[in-house]
Design an enzyme around this catalytic site. Structure first.
Site, PDB file in Angstrom:
ATOM      1  N   LYS A 141     -42.231 -10.251   8.528  1.00  0.00           N
ATOM      2  CA  LYS A 141     -41.246 -10.737   9.584  1.00  0.00           C
ATOM      3  C   LYS A 141     -41.270 -12.243  10.081  1.00  0.00           C
ATOM      4  CE  LYS A 141     -39.040  -6.359   9.193  1.00  0.00           C
ATOM      5  NZ  LYS A 141     -40.028  -5.790   8.406  1.00  0.00           N
TER       6      LYS A 141
HETATM    7  C1  LIG Z   1     -39.743  -4.561   7.456  1.00  0.00           C
HETATM    8  C2  LIG Z   1     -40.990  -4.118   6.762  1.00  0.00           C
HETATM    9  C3  LIG Z   1     -40.893  -3.638   5.365  1.00  0.00           C
HETATM   10  C4  LIG Z   1     -39.653  -3.355   4.727  1.00  0.00           C
HETATM   11  O1  LIG Z   1     -38.867  -4.621   4.567  1.00  0.00           O
HETATM   12  P1  LIG Z   1     -37.181  -4.435   4.298  1.00  0.00           P
HETATM   13  O2  LIG Z   1     -36.719  -5.855   4.455  1.00  0.00           O
HETATM   14  O3  LIG Z   1     -36.785  -3.744   5.681  1.00  0.00           O
HETATM   15  O4  LIG Z   1     -36.868  -3.707   3.223  1.00  0.00           O
HETATM   16  C5  LIG Z   1     -42.046  -3.316   4.757  1.00  0.00           C
HETATM   17  N1  LIG Z   1     -43.133  -3.521   5.156  1.00  0.00           N
HETATM   18  C6  LIG Z   1     -43.152  -3.837   6.420  1.00  0.00           C
HETATM   19  C7  LIG Z   1     -44.792  -4.152   7.045  1.00  0.00           C
HETATM   20  C8  LIG Z   1     -42.174  -4.404   7.313  1.00  0.00           C
HETATM   21  O5  LIG Z   1     -42.567  -4.879   8.397  1.00  0.00           O
END
Ligand SMILES: *Cc1c(COP(=O)(O)O)cnc(C)c1O
Length: 467
Positions: free
Chosen positions: A112
């Site tokens: 993120k």
């Molecule tokens: C947010 C997240 C995901 C999923 O990603 P999306 O964009 O919601 O599909 C997978 N792994 C981790 C560690 C995340 O923080």
């Protein structure tokens, strides 16, 4: 570049408009009115370029006149200089033609940060230019919240209200948010699931008065700028592995469909992607959709990969919009059917890029142990879901397979230790995280209660009351 709502009843906006708006006023999501194309020559020209430079080149068409190419590159370069790996998103080889792309080298140890750290700077600049303040309201299954809190802490023009499902995120995830002392950060534990949190956010965003008075902004993956910034690492990896002369496949640990949708966008731009594997845990609405064409809500079940414990994937609507020929009336019909009956069907036989695969809890643990034993590399549970799906859905062995590693294993230390007997260590900068005091309020799953809380605790809400 113009952006249009998937539901066709909100006005079209430019990049700065969608940056500040998040969700469209008609409940839809903003998508670019057309996909800018990357020619073969342009892709070749990206070979060997540093990450920030590649990203600035690839993404510039999405910004229109919002920022000059130099100004955008400067923001990206400054952001990614703060990451703890010079390659920003390094590829690690795990097998003959199998790779992981480590996306966890930012400040909160999950992918993120790749977008959120840039978004923090973009939003701050856009608000300063307009002499405005904003209130960020978001829901997190763990990592988005931590990334947002880090990206926005201490910013003068922005208050952050971050909802998480009480007791359903890991202690490290929670503490990355709740131990931040800045007064503009407000953590809220909701007595419900992540989907409840997300629904609360959607409800409040659809109240025009509240939205205006608090100048609500969204930094969830429904914010187009986040999706956009994620396109860059697909291009970066593909170019490193031989694009445009070779195609590449990606396995993407998937929850809200934001990360993998960025891969889809890269493919629409012309990046030669062979397959996108939507790897889910047992919350498998998306894996089931790509298997049988039915998008049907299930019960949210807690897992050891909690950032993917989602049964309503917000970004999916963006993909649906393309699948129905960019017909907003059709999107409204389908989303209404989903709201009423909890499901809709789209013929899956038209789909050739995506496949889906769900991975159970025991298989996830086994994958962590196997990868550790065979390669020495330590996977977090989300990444392990991706690795297991990549193994199961591996097509042509001549096509490189890249699994996105979405989190550092130390973020999910208990699950990793239990799976393979090795305890991943947090990087040194997190020393003391588990001892610092926490700030968080618990609220029921109730939009009215949340509205009152926002009005009484935000700077814009208090100013409004005083006026
Ligand atoms: C947010 C997240 C995901 C999923 O990603 P999306 O964009 O919601 O599909 C997978 N792994 C981790 C560690 C995340 O923080």
């Amino acid at each position: 570049m113009r952006y249009v709502s998937t539901r066709g009843q909100a006005r079209a906006l430019d990049f700065e408009g969608v940056l500040l708006a998040g969700l469209a006023t008609d409940g839809g999501l903003y998508v670019p009115a057309r996909w800018p194309l990357l020619s073969r020559r342009a892709i070749k020209g990206l070979r060997g370029r540093p990450y920030a430079e590649l990203a600035a080149t690839v993404l510039q068409p999405y910004l229109g006149k919002h920022l000059s190419a130099d100004a955008f590159h400067a923001i990206l370069a400054e952001t990614y200089a703060g990451f703890d790996h010079p390659a920003v998103a390094p590829l690690v080889q795990l097998g003959p033609n199998d790779w992981v792309m480590e996306l966890f080298h930012g400040p909160t140890l999950a992918f993120k940060d790749m977008a959120m750290q840039v978004l923090g700077r973009l939003l701050d600049q856009a608000l300063a230019r307009r002499g405005r303040r904003a209130t960020i309201l978001g829901a997190t299954s763990g990592d988005t919240g931590a990334a947002a809190v880090d990206a926005f802490r201490g910013r003068e023009a922005i208050d952050v209200f971050m909802l998480h499902p009480e007791g359903r995120i890991s202690p490290v995830q929670r503490r990355q948010m709740t131990t931040v002392a800045d007064a503009n950060i407000h953590n809220i534990a909701i007595q419900g699931t992540f989907d409840d949190c997300q629904a609360l956010v959607k409800t409040l965003f659809q109240e025009p008065d509240l939205r205006r008075d608090l100048s609500l902004a969204a930094v969830n993956s429904i914010n187009w700028a986040r999706v956009m910034l994620q396109i860059a690492y697909y291009v970066h990896a593909a170019v490193a592995l031989g694009a445009p002369d070779r195609t590449v496949s990606f396995s993407v640990p998937t929850g809200n469909f934001g990360d993998i949708y960025a891969g889809y966008a890269a493919a629409r731009m012309g990046l030669p992607i062979q397959a996108l594997i939507a790897a889910t845990n047992r919350n498998d609405i998306l894996a089931r959709f790509f298997q049988n064409g039915e998008y049907a809500r299930g019960e949210v079940m807690p897992t050891i990969s909690p950032s993917m414990d989602i049964q309503v994937a917000s970004n999916f609507e963006r993909y649906v919009y393309d699948r129905v020929g960019r017909a907003p009336d059709r999107v409204r019909e389908l989303m209404a059917a989903f709201g009423a009956a909890g499901s809709f069907v789209l013929p899956s036989n038209q789909e050739t890029l995506f496949t889906g695969f769900q991975v159970g809890e025991d298989e996830t643990r086994a994958e962590i142990a196997r990868t550790r034993a065979e390669t020495g590399w330590l996977a977090d549970p989300h990444t392990a879901v991706g690795l297991a799906a990549a193994r199961a859905r591996r097509g042509d062995p001549a096509v490189p397979m890249v699994t996105l590693s979405t989190a550092h294993p130390a973020k999910f230390a208990e699950a990793v230790t239990q799976a393979c007997g090795v305890r991943p260590e947090l990087p040194a900068r997190y020393m003391g995280l588990m001892d610092r005091p926490e700030r968080c309020v618990t609220l029921p799953n109730d939009a009215a209660v949340l509205r009152d809380h926002l009005l009484s605790q935000s700077r814009l809400g208090r100013a409004r009351k005083a006026a």
